[in-house]
Design a protein around this motif. Sequence first.
Motif, PDB file in Angstrom:
ATOM      1  N   LEU A  23     -72.039 -39.348 -29.724  1.00 27.21           N
ATOM      2  CA  LEU A  23     -70.423 -39.921 -29.686  1.00 27.21           C
ATOM      3  C   LEU A  23     -69.617 -38.869 -29.296  1.00 27.21           C
ATOM      4  O   LEU A  23     -68.475 -39.212 -28.668  1.00 27.21           O
ATOM      5  CB  LEU A  23     -70.098 -39.859 -31.361  1.00 27.21           C
ATOM      6  N   LYS A 184     -62.975 -43.294 -36.856  1.00 28.57           N
ATOM      7  CA  LYS A 184     -63.938 -43.840 -35.862  1.00 28.57           C
ATOM      8  C   LYS A 184     -65.479 -43.926 -36.273  1.00 28.57           C
ATOM      9  O   LYS A 184     -66.170 -44.507 -35.924  1.00 28.57           O
ATOM     10  CB  LYS A 184     -63.998 -42.688 -34.402  1.00 28.57           C
ATOM     11  N   LEU A 231     -70.040 -47.157 -37.789  1.00 28.47           N
ATOM     12  CA  LEU A 231     -69.131 -46.939 -36.431  1.00 28.47           C
ATOM     13  C   LEU A 231     -67.988 -47.725 -36.291  1.00 28.47           C
ATOM     14  O   LEU A 231     -68.293 -49.001 -36.620  1.00 28.47           O
ATOM     15  CB  LEU A 231     -69.907 -46.797 -35.284  1.00 28.47           C
ATOM     16  N   LYS A 233     -65.917 -50.374 -34.466  1.00 31.36           N
ATOM     17  CA  LYS A 233     -66.342 -51.380 -33.048  1.00 31.36           C
ATOM     18  C   LYS A 233     -65.133 -51.161 -32.204  1.00 31.36           C
ATOM     19  O   LYS A 233     -65.244 -51.384 -30.845  1.00 31.36           O
ATOM     20  CB  LYS A 233     -66.486 -52.634 -33.301  1.00 31.36           C
ATOM     21  N   TYR A 235     -63.675 -48.381 -31.352  1.00 31.53           N
ATOM     22  CA  TYR A 235     -64.007 -47.197 -30.417  1.00 31.53           C
ATOM     23  C   TYR A 235     -65.358 -47.229 -29.829  1.00 31.53           C
ATOM     24  O   TYR A 235     -65.647 -46.597 -28.676  1.00 31.53           O
ATOM     25  CB  TYR A 235     -63.810 -45.924 -31.271  1.00 31.53           C
ATOM     26  N   PHE A 236     -66.359 -47.735 -30.365  1.00 32.52           N
ATOM     27  CA  PHE A 236     -67.806 -47.841 -29.788  1.00 32.52           C
ATOM     28  C   PHE A 236     -68.375 -49.224 -29.902  1.00 32.52           C
ATOM     29  O   PHE A 236     -68.354 -49.954 -30.671  1.00 32.52           O
ATOM     30  CB  PHE A 236     -68.579 -46.789 -30.734  1.00 32.52           C
ATOM     31  N   LYS A 237     -68.990 -49.388 -28.769  1.00 35.99           N
ATOM     32  CA  LYS A 237     -69.847 -50.849 -28.674  1.00 35.99           C
ATOM     33  C   LYS A 237     -71.378 -50.276 -28.520  1.00 35.99           C
ATOM     34  O   LYS A 237     -71.671 -49.583 -27.789  1.00 35.99           O
ATOM     35  CB  LYS A 237     -69.295 -51.600 -27.113  1.00 35.99           C
ATOM     36  N   ILE A 238     -71.820 -51.006 -29.429  1.00 32.75           N
ATOM     37  CA  ILE A 238     -73.334 -50.761 -29.546  1.00 32.75           C
ATOM     38  C   ILE A 238     -73.871 -51.718 -28.916  1.00 32.75           C
ATOM     39  O   ILE A 238     -73.796 -53.061 -29.000  1.00 32.75           O
ATOM     40  CB  ILE A 238     -73.604 -50.922 -31.339  1.00 32.75           C
ATOM     41  N   LEU A 250     -74.850 -45.658 -27.515  1.00 28.33           N
ATOM     42  CA  LEU A 250     -73.331 -46.263 -27.785  1.00 28.33           C
ATOM     43  C   LEU A 250     -72.592 -45.895 -26.363  1.00 28.33           C
ATOM     44  O   LEU A 250     -73.009 -44.947 -25.424  1.00 28.33           O
ATOM     45  CB  LEU A 250     -72.764 -45.401 -28.648  1.00 28.33           C
ATOM     46  N   LYS A 251     -71.651 -46.517 -25.856  1.00 24.26           N
ATOM     47  CA  LYS A 251     -70.771 -46.380 -24.924  1.00 24.26           C
ATOM     48  C   LYS A 251     -69.259 -46.521 -25.382  1.00 24.26           C
ATOM     49  O   LYS A 251     -69.135 -47.447 -26.283  1.00 24.26           O
ATOM     50  CB  LYS A 251     -70.972 -47.349 -23.832  1.00 24.26           C
ATOM     51  N   LYS A 252     -68.524 -45.604 -25.052  1.00 25.45           N
ATOM     52  CA  LYS A 252     -67.041 -45.745 -25.287  1.00 25.45           C
ATOM     53  C   LYS A 252     -66.194 -46.723 -24.849  1.00 25.45           C
ATOM     54  O   LYS A 252     -66.729 -46.797 -23.585  1.00 25.45           O
ATOM     55  CB  LYS A 252     -66.302 -44.417 -25.472  1.00 25.45           C
TER      56      LYS A 252
END
Length: 252
Positions: A23, A184, A231, A233, A235-238, A250-252
């Motif tokens: 992260l 986050k 997490l 969502k 800030y982070f896409k799973i 993960l990707k930001k």
Amino acid sequence: MSKYNRERYILSESPLKRHLLKLFKKNDKIIIFDIGGCEGEDSIRYSIIFPSSQIFVFEPLPNNQKLIVENIDKYKASNIKLIPSAVSDLDGFLEFHVSSGDPEHESDKLDWDFGNKSSSLLPPEKLNNPSWLKFRKKIDVETITLNSFLLTNKIEEVDFVHMDVQGAELKVLMGAKDYINKIKAVWLEVADIELYKGQPLRVDIQNFMTKNGFYLVKSEMEGQVGDQFYLNKKYFKIFSIFSKVTGFYLKK
């Protein structure tokens, strides 16, 4: 050396290390909240993982506060700041139930305090706790909300929250108010039984987190108690479900 050793614990690898490094980068200037910091062991661990971070450790118990200060000095963790308060859903003062005791089969000469890790703003449900764990003392402690702390300190976002508050999890989360959307990642304890009277159960925590836009990406349960990692969502896409084999991506 016994596994119950403060220094050994601090210097061992945090179970979240590899996940957090997916992260955030090692030298990122992230903000970490260690809520219910006890002796500050986990704050020290995060300080080692992220040396450029700013860490706030919240701990209301005076004896533990002394240990936190000693550990900060011992490990030269100058990026850690002690906040001598409990975090709750109200600003003010509340009764705090102080835990103590040692299991009969463990030596009282170990560099490990078994009993100081279960104190809570909630009264204990004694039938669901081990018989050696005692709650003989109550003290009044100052309480703050995340909302007021973030406003006062002009902190816009919190990168990671480590929470160990013995049943007061929803009090902490609800006290964030609108700032819940500015957090986050959250690692917190959960339980399927009431260890403390009025304690929210795992399903209650999950419902709150889901309602507020968090994904559950890691769950470690041992019987009826354990820890979960959420997490935001925002800030982070799973795009891959967490597993012990592959980890989560993960990707930001």
